[in-house]
Design an enzyme around this catalytic site. Structure first.
Site, PDB file in Angstrom:
ATOM      1  N   CYS A   9       6.847  16.982  -7.714  1.00 22.60           N
ATOM      2  CA  CYS A   9       7.926  15.227  -8.717  1.00 22.60           C
ATOM      3  C   CYS A   9       7.860  15.585 -10.228  1.00 22.60           C
ATOM      4  O   CYS A   9       7.622  16.328 -10.700  1.00 22.60           O
ATOM      5  CB  CYS A   9       7.543  14.133  -7.618  1.00 22.60           C
ATOM      6  SG  CYS A   9       9.655  13.625  -8.513  1.00 22.60           S
ATOM      7  N   SER A  29     -14.481 -12.073  10.373  1.00 19.52           N
ATOM      8  CA  SER A  29     -13.211 -12.883  10.144  1.00 19.52           C
ATOM      9  C   SER A  29     -12.816 -12.527  12.067  1.00 19.52           C
ATOM     10  O   SER A  29     -11.765 -13.185  12.426  1.00 19.52           O
ATOM     11  CB  SER A  29     -12.429 -11.950   9.473  1.00 19.52           C
ATOM     12  OG  SER A  29     -12.047 -11.153   9.556  1.00 19.52           O
ATOM     13  N   GLY A  30     -13.835 -11.324  12.201  1.00 25.45           N
ATOM     14  CA  GLY A  30     -12.557 -11.091  13.976  1.00 25.45           C
ATOM     15  C   GLY A  30     -11.515 -10.037  13.791  1.00 25.45           C
ATOM     16  O   GLY A  30     -11.532  -9.532  15.614  1.00 25.45           O
ATOM     17  N   GLY A  31     -11.553  -9.366  12.233  1.00 25.72           N
ATOM     18  CA  GLY A  31     -10.843  -8.817  11.987  1.00 25.72           C
ATOM     19  C   GLY A  31     -11.316  -7.472  12.218  1.00 25.72           C
ATOM     20  O   GLY A  31     -12.597  -6.620  12.478  1.00 25.72           O
ATOM     21  N   VAL A  32     -10.316  -6.191  12.256  1.00 30.14           N
ATOM     22  CA  VAL A  32     -10.780  -5.153  12.315  1.00 30.14           C
ATOM     23  C   VAL A  32     -11.956  -4.039  11.250  1.00 30.14           C
ATOM     24  O   VAL A  32     -12.648  -3.822  11.112  1.00 30.14           O
ATOM     25  CB  VAL A  32      -9.903  -3.832  12.460  1.00 30.14           C
ATOM     26  CG1 VAL A  32     -10.005  -2.127  12.407  1.00 30.14           C
ATOM     27  CG2 VAL A  32      -8.748  -4.366  13.568  1.00 30.14           C
ATOM     28  N   ASP A  33     -11.813  -4.662  10.067  1.00 31.21           N
ATOM     29  CA  ASP A  33     -12.094  -4.677   8.882  1.00 31.21           C
ATOM     30  C   ASP A  33     -13.690  -5.027   8.655  1.00 31.21           C
ATOM     31  O   ASP A  33     -14.674  -3.787   8.868  1.00 31.21           O
ATOM     32  CB  ASP A  33     -11.357  -4.466   7.186  1.00 31.21           C
ATOM     33  CG  ASP A  33      -9.963  -4.327   7.542  1.00 31.21           C
ATOM     34  OD1 ASP A  33      -9.850  -2.838   7.710  1.00 31.21           O
ATOM     35  OD2 ASP A  33      -9.209  -4.460   6.602  1.00 31.21           O
ATOM     36  N   SER A  34     -13.732  -6.179   8.966  1.00 30.58           N
ATOM     37  CA  SER A  34     -15.217  -6.730   8.981  1.00 30.58           C
ATOM     38  C   SER A  34     -15.952  -6.041   9.745  1.00 30.58           C
ATOM     39  O   SER A  34     -16.903  -6.489   9.696  1.00 30.58           O
ATOM     40  CB  SER A  34     -15.022  -8.125   8.739  1.00 30.58           C
ATOM     41  OG  SER A  34     -14.669  -8.911   9.702  1.00 30.58           O
ATOM     42  N   HIS A  59       9.359  15.461  -1.916  1.00 28.48           N
ATOM     43  CA  HIS A  59       7.861  14.977  -1.858  1.00 28.48           C
ATOM     44  C   HIS A  59       7.434  15.758  -0.189  1.00 28.48           C
ATOM     45  O   HIS A  59       7.869  14.895   0.380  1.00 28.48           O
ATOM     46  CB  HIS A  59       8.200  13.230  -1.277  1.00 28.48           C
ATOM     47  CG  HIS A  59       8.390  12.959  -3.428  1.00 28.48           C
ATOM     48  ND1 HIS A  59       7.092  12.596  -3.883  1.00 28.48           N
ATOM     49  CD2 HIS A  59       9.261  12.643  -3.994  1.00 28.48           C
ATOM     50  CE1 HIS A  59       7.799  11.759  -4.597  1.00 28.48           C
ATOM     51  NE2 HIS A  59       8.945  12.027  -5.022  1.00 28.48           N
ATOM     52  N   GLU A  70       4.385  14.441   1.498  1.00 30.05           N
ATOM     53  CA  GLU A  70       4.239  13.498   2.095  1.00 30.05           C
ATOM     54  C   GLU A  70       4.917  12.389   2.392  1.00 30.05           C
ATOM     55  O   GLU A  70       4.270  11.667   3.246  1.00 30.05           O
ATOM     56  CB  GLU A  70       2.855  12.797   0.425  1.00 30.05           C
ATOM     57  CG  GLU A  70       4.220  12.014   0.440  1.00 30.05           C
ATOM     58  CD  GLU A  70       4.538  12.433  -1.228  1.00 30.05           C
ATOM     59  OE1 GLU A  70       4.819  11.950  -2.349  1.00 30.05           O
ATOM     60  OE2 GLU A  70       4.374  13.341  -1.308  1.00 30.05           O
TER      61      GLU A  70
END
Length: 508
Positions: A78, A220-225, A166, A168
């Site tokens: 584009c 934190s109990g989350g995925v990332d950490s 585009h 993507e």
């Protein structure tokens, strides 16, 4: 470094999506602002120039020297395509007709490497107000639509291409094939960037960087950490010290459940009950940003005190992921504050430690894939995103321990119901919001004047946009009845049917 594609960002809303599509081909890529081009090392195999809301006809529009890429394959998307044409002597003019939305390629040159096996009449997605009216003589047009003659071009005797659509976005039905043609066949990338390769190289790099140093990290109990901590743990073992703070704004029984799951993973973790401290800091506050800042500051203070009980800790581990990194060096500079970010935002400055971020090259879906390869509990990997300030931004108005208890009970019924009915994994994020209004109701023969809760469930890929989920009416009726019958203080349940944009996922 692995082989990579360099993506130069000119401010398009789709730039991160280009990177995601390249990563799906098992090829590493990095996004850099157009005005901060990195050194072109041998591992860079090709360059993609993103779109932009700007016009190349504007003297102040984003620009980059193309000479630096002379020996590399280049794909302009584009605005990127318009920029190459404009700088090469072509003509870019305002579009005479609306060029936004679905279109069909009515002409496709299958001799062009970029368009190998791309179907005639395939659907593409246009999104531009300018158009390439004429290309220089050394360009050849390789695709057209009924209204756009130069839908794609090739610079003769080079590996430089431009496309006005585009590839993507999912609306371009063969976009991934086109990107594969560029990345794999033209740039000759090996497609060897896999979760196994990432884990092996990341653990080796962490071991070499950290050696016998200690790392402290908030979980934190989350995925990332969780995934970040697991990678660091594989590299340095017990030298990783994890801290999980109960801020009094977690889901029902979450503190005990998360601590238990981490201990089963072998992580060296300490749980800290700081509920009363957070409630005291929030006393009297009702404005959303003030609450966020109070929660963030209190978290930093508690974590800092706990970390200082450890000796000789040099590193702070964080679960920063790639979108956070991209946004911090955006083309337009820091965006306006919609809401302050994660609750560990001020830690590096306060603690004066070096930061280690093993996930800062990964998107959210890639983090989950790496976590699965690491063998992390599917219940953690499949957990819905949960905001750093927790229920503090799902209780509108002032926060009290009694309000938290009400919302925890409501949330537990809603989330438990989603799981019981097989709906949890079909939803990207769900939760309940306690509204600062009372409503008249009737229970038995008595008139009630109690609180209202809103249920929220959305589908999304990365949280940038989101649609509300069409949960079955029968399910909503059952959950509403259970909440009203079991949670004292609530007599009305509503369901949020707003998408993002214009609404946000959270209410505060």
């Amino acid at each position: 470094m692995p082989e990579q594609i360099l993506i130069l960002d000119f401010g398009s809303q789709y730039t991160q999506l280009i990177a995601r599509r390249v990563r799906e081909l098992n090829v590493y890529c990095e996004i850099h602002p157009f005005n901060k081009v990195p050194e072109l090392t041998p591992d860079i195999k090709g360059v993609i120039l993103s779109g932009s809301p700007c016009s190349v006809r504007d003297p102040q529009s984003p620009d980059v020297s193309l000479e630096a890429f002379n020996n590399l394959p280049v794909l302009g998307v584009c605005y990127g395509a318009q920029l190459i044409a404009h700088k090469s002597g072509g003509s870019v003019l305002p579009s005479q007709i609306r060029e936004y939305g679905r279109a069909r390629l009515t002409s496709v040159d299958h001799h062009a490497e970029l368009l190998k096996e791309i179907s005639l009449d395939t659907q593409v997605w246009m999104s531009h107000s300018d158009t390439i009216a004429h290309v220089p003589e050394h360009f050849e047009v390789i695709a057209s639509t009924p209204s756009v003659r130069v839908a794609a071009y090739h610079v003769k005797n080079t590996n430089t291409y431009g496309i006005q659509f585009h590839p993507e976005v999912t609306h371009t039905t063969e976009g991934k094939n086109l990107l594969r043609n560029f990345v794999v066949h033209i740039c000759r990338c090996l497609q060897d960037w896999t979760p196994d390769q990432f884990i092996e190289s990341t653990v080796a790099e962490l071991h070499a960087k950290l050696r016998n140093d200690k790392v402290v990290m908030a979980l934190s109990g989350g995925v990332d950490s969780t995934v970040a901590a697991t990678l660091i743990h594989k590299a340095i073992g017990k030298n990783l010290h994890c801290i999980f703070v109960d801020n009094g704004l977690l889901r029902k029984d979450e503190f005990e459940q998360v601590l238990d799951s981490y201990k089963h993973m072998g992580l060296n973790i300490k749980g800290v009950d700081a509920k009363e401290r957070f409630y005291k800091a929030l006393n009297g506050l009702s404005e959303p940003e003030a609450k966020r800042k109070a929660i963030g500051k209190t978290f930093i203070d508690v974590f800092d005190e706990e970390a200082h009980q450890l000796t000789d800790v040099n590193w702070l581990g964080q679960g920063t992921i790639y979108p956070d990194v991209i946004e911090s060096v955006s083309v337009k500079g820091p965006s306006a504050t919609i809401k302050s970010h994660h609750n560990v935002g001020g830690l590096p400055e306060k603690m004066k430690m070096k930061v280690v971020e093993p996930l800062n090259t990964l998107f959210k879906d890639e983090v989950r894939t790496v976590g699965k390869t690491l063998g992390i509990d599917p219940n953690i990997l499949g957990r819905h995103p949960f905001p750093g300030p927790g229920l503090g931004i799902r209780i509108l108005g002032e926060i009290t321990a009694d309000k938290v208890k009400i919302l925890q009970e409501v949330d537990a019924i809603f989330i438990g119901g989603l799981k019981q009915h097989g709906l949890y994994d079909k939803v990207w994020q769900a939760g309940a919001v306690l509204l600062p209004v009372n409503s008249v109701g009737v229970m038995g023969d008595e008139r009630t004047y109690e609180q209202v809760v809103a249920l929220r469930a959305v589908t999304s890929t990365d949280g940038m946009t989101a649609d509300w989920v069409h949960l079955p009416y029968e399910f909503l009726a059952e959950i509403s009845s259970e909440i009203i019958n079991k949670v004292k203080g609530v007599n009305r349940v509503v369901y949020d049917i707003s998408s993002k944009p214009p609404a946000t996922i959270e209410w505060e």
